[in-house]
Design an enzyme around this catalytic site. Structure first.
Site, PDB file in Angstrom:
ATOM      1  N   ARG A 196     -16.805  53.282  33.078  1.00  0.00           N
ATOM      2  CA  ARG A 196     -16.304  52.524  34.219  1.00  0.00           C
ATOM      3  C   ARG A 196     -16.728  51.056  34.079  1.00  0.00           C
ATOM      4  NH1 ARG A 196     -20.437  50.900  36.267  1.00  0.00           N
ATOM      5  NH2 ARG A 196     -19.127  49.460  37.436  1.00  0.00           N
ATOM      6  N   ALA A 210     -14.572  47.155  34.753  1.00  0.00           N
ATOM      7  CA  ALA A 210     -13.284  46.671  34.239  1.00  0.00           C
ATOM      8  C   ALA A 210     -13.340  46.284  32.752  1.00  0.00           C
ATOM      9  CB  ALA A 210     -12.837  45.474  35.081  1.00  0.00           C
ATOM     10  N   GLY A 211     -14.412  45.651  32.335  1.00  0.00           N
ATOM     11  CA  GLY A 211     -14.534  45.244  30.931  1.00  0.00           C
ATOM     12  C   GLY A 211     -14.751  46.448  30.029  1.00  0.00           C
ATOM     13  N   CYS A 244     -21.645  46.396  43.841  1.00  0.00           N
ATOM     14  CA  CYS A 244     -21.192  47.255  42.749  1.00  0.00           C
ATOM     15  C   CYS A 244     -21.960  46.962  41.466  1.00  0.00           C
ATOM     16  CB  CYS A 244     -19.685  47.141  42.543  1.00  0.00           C
ATOM     17  SG  CYS A 244     -18.995  48.537  41.619  1.00  0.00           S
ATOM     18  N   ASP A 246     -12.000  43.095  39.072  1.00  0.00           N
ATOM     19  CA  ASP A 246     -11.146  43.993  38.283  1.00  0.00           C
ATOM     20  C   ASP A 246      -9.829  43.314  37.962  1.00  0.00           C
ATOM     21  OD1 ASP A 246     -13.011  45.781  40.018  1.00  0.00           O
ATOM     22  OD2 ASP A 246     -12.354  47.027  38.345  1.00  0.00           O
ATOM     23  N   ASN A 301     -11.538  43.514  43.743  1.00  0.00           N
ATOM     24  CA  ASN A 301     -12.828  44.040  43.289  1.00  0.00           C
ATOM     25  C   ASN A 301     -13.216  45.237  44.156  1.00  0.00           C
ATOM     26  OD1 ASN A 301     -15.101  43.742  41.438  1.00  0.00           O
ATOM     27  ND2 ASN A 301     -16.316  43.130  43.218  1.00  0.00           N
ATOM     28  N   LYS A 327      -8.889  39.122  32.773  1.00  0.00           N
ATOM     29  CA  LYS A 327      -8.689  39.869  34.029  1.00  0.00           C
ATOM     30  C   LYS A 327      -7.647  39.194  34.918  1.00  0.00           C
ATOM     31  CE  LYS A 327     -13.188  42.016  33.829  1.00  0.00           C
ATOM     32  NZ  LYS A 327     -14.606  41.873  34.164  1.00  0.00           N
TER      33      LYS A 327
HETATM   34  P1  RI2 Z   1     -17.213  44.194  34.910  1.00  0.00           P
HETATM   35  C1  RI2 Z   1     -15.902  47.772  38.611  1.00  0.00           C
HETATM   36  O1  RI2 Z   1     -14.993  48.778  38.908  1.00  0.00           O
HETATM   37  C2  RI2 Z   1     -16.380  47.046  39.845  1.00  0.00           C
HETATM   38  O2  RI2 Z   1     -15.372  46.824  40.823  1.00  0.00           O
HETATM   39  C3  RI2 Z   1     -16.870  45.775  39.200  1.00  0.00           C
HETATM   40  O3  RI2 Z   1     -17.100  44.731  40.139  1.00  0.00           O
HETATM   41  C4  RI2 Z   1     -15.697  45.477  38.273  1.00  0.00           C
HETATM   42  O4  RI2 Z   1     -15.352  46.760  37.747  1.00  0.00           O
HETATM   43  C5  RI2 Z   1     -15.931  44.486  37.190  1.00  0.00           C
HETATM   44  O5  RI2 Z   1     -16.899  44.948  36.298  1.00  0.00           O
HETATM   45  P2  RI2 Z   1     -15.341  50.379  38.768  1.00  0.00           P
HETATM   46  O6  RI2 Z   1     -14.901  50.771  37.388  1.00  0.00           O
HETATM   47  O7  RI2 Z   1     -15.962  44.180  34.083  1.00  0.00           O
HETATM   48  O8  RI2 Z   1     -16.788  50.629  39.030  1.00  0.00           O
HETATM   49  O9  RI2 Z   1     -17.682  42.798  35.254  1.00  0.00           O
HETATM   50  O10 RI2 Z   1     -14.459  51.011  39.806  1.00  0.00           O
HETATM   51  O11 RI2 Z   1     -18.316  45.042  34.301  1.00  0.00           O
END
Ligand code: RI2
Length: 315
Positions: free
Chosen positions: A17, A19-20, A130, A199, A209, A235
């Site tokens: 999990r 987004a990156g 988060c 996200d 987000n 993104k």
């Molecule tokens: P990075 C996550 O989504 C959160 O919403 C977090 O703020 C966003 O991705 C960006 O995360 P989830 O997969 O790419 O937990 O900065 O639903 O790590």
């Protein structure tokens, strides 16, 4: 189960999990899948990658990093493959493009940290929501510069990703306080800057987000605390310029309540959107790997970096 199915399931079930991270996992899965393809024509090879890409994109709908990453490696491959004669060179080219994306996306997080840390002052109290690699990169980078900071982490119901952030920051020696999501306004007067990830970034500078982000932005505006977003440029969703909306993922009600509880309360409807939208006017700045932008300038950045061309819209 092959590598595509495994990655699809891991992303959907949020074993992978962020987004990156999901973007990199999908690209890695495509790379591994390409090695298994036993096809003799360029067209078949490309078509198989496209089909696999579409399948992986459907694992989670909101984070634009996922389709953008897949489109990036496949569209570059389609351009380069025209010059290539044999199967080994297709595979090698695709592998290089995937590894290149993965490396660049990891470097981007590092750069966001370097740039964003300059905006954090000694003595600042921060709040994050988060678990965002990009937001944590800024916080950890400021901490490494010996800036004396304190961080509030929301627990982030229902999946509690805030606990991952709190644990990671604390293990790195940052002064952390974990709070429940509904305590954000209670603490906001103590907070100098909120810093969250994204996200997706829309063409008008709004961010999508984790659910709860827009409420935090509202509380930050009221308390005159800065609201900063840390996000890689991939993104950005240029499609939103043409009116497309980001789909907000609705996740299982059982992330919120147990089956047992629901069976005893059959008339209660449960809704579990995973993300919300924070409009541009609540955002002070978006920190990317190439610099800090006002949210309204985000499409210019995209145009500059990815050569985005405005196209004629067909009816
Ligand atoms: P990075 C996550 O989504 C959160 O919403 C977090 O703020 C966003 O991705 C960006 O995360 P989830 O997969 O790419 O937990 O900065 O639903 O790590």
């Amino acid at each position: 189960m092959n590598v595509l199915e495994k990655t699809f399931n891991d992303i959907r079930q949020m074993k992978i999990r962020g987004a990156g991270r999901i973007a990199r996992a999908a690209v890695k899965a495509l790379e591994e899948y390409s090695l298994t393809l036993n096809v003799s024509s360029r067209e078949e090879f490309t078509k198989s990658l496209e089909n696999a890409g579409e399948y992986l994109k459907s694992s989670r709908p909101t984070a634009v990093s996922l389709p953008n990453a897949i489109n990036y490696v496949i569209s570059n491959f389609k351009r380069e493959v025209l010059m290539l004669e044999n199967r080994n060179t297709w595979i090698e080219t695709f592998r290089r493009l995937c590894e290149d994306f993965i490396e660049k996306s990891i470097n981007a997080i590092e750069k966001i940290g370097v740039i964003g840390a300059k905006r954090i002052r000694d003595g600042d109290v921060l709040l994050t929501h988060c678990n965002s690699e990009a937001a944590l990169s800024v916080i950890l980078s400021a901490h490494r510069l010996n800036k004396n900071i304190k961080v509030y982490c929301t627990e982030t119901r229902p999946k509690f990703q805030g606990l991952i952030s709190a644990s990671m920051l604390s293990k790195n020696g940052v002064d952390v306080t974990l709070i429940v999501d509904s305590a954000v306004r209670y603490f906001m007067n103590k907070v100098d800057q909120v810093i969250v990830g994204a996200d997706a970034i829309t063409a008008n500078g709004a961010i999508v987000n984790k659910i709860g982000t827009s409420l935090i932005a509202l509380a930050a505006k009221e308390a005159r605390s800065r609201f900063m977003v840390a996000a890689e440029s991939y993104k950005i969703s240029p499609q939103t310029f043409y009116g497309d909306l980001i789909i907000i993922e609705e996740r299982s009600k059982y992330e919120i309540v147990s089956k047992d509880w629901l069976s005893r309360n059959k008339n209660v409807r449960v809704s579990n959107p995973a993300f919300d939208i924070t409009p541009a006017e609540y955002i002070d700045a978006i920190i990317t790997e190439v610099g800090i932008f006002p949210p309204q300038g985000i499409l210019i950045l995209y145009k500059e970096m990815y050569g985005f061309q405005f196209k004629d819209v067909q009816g």
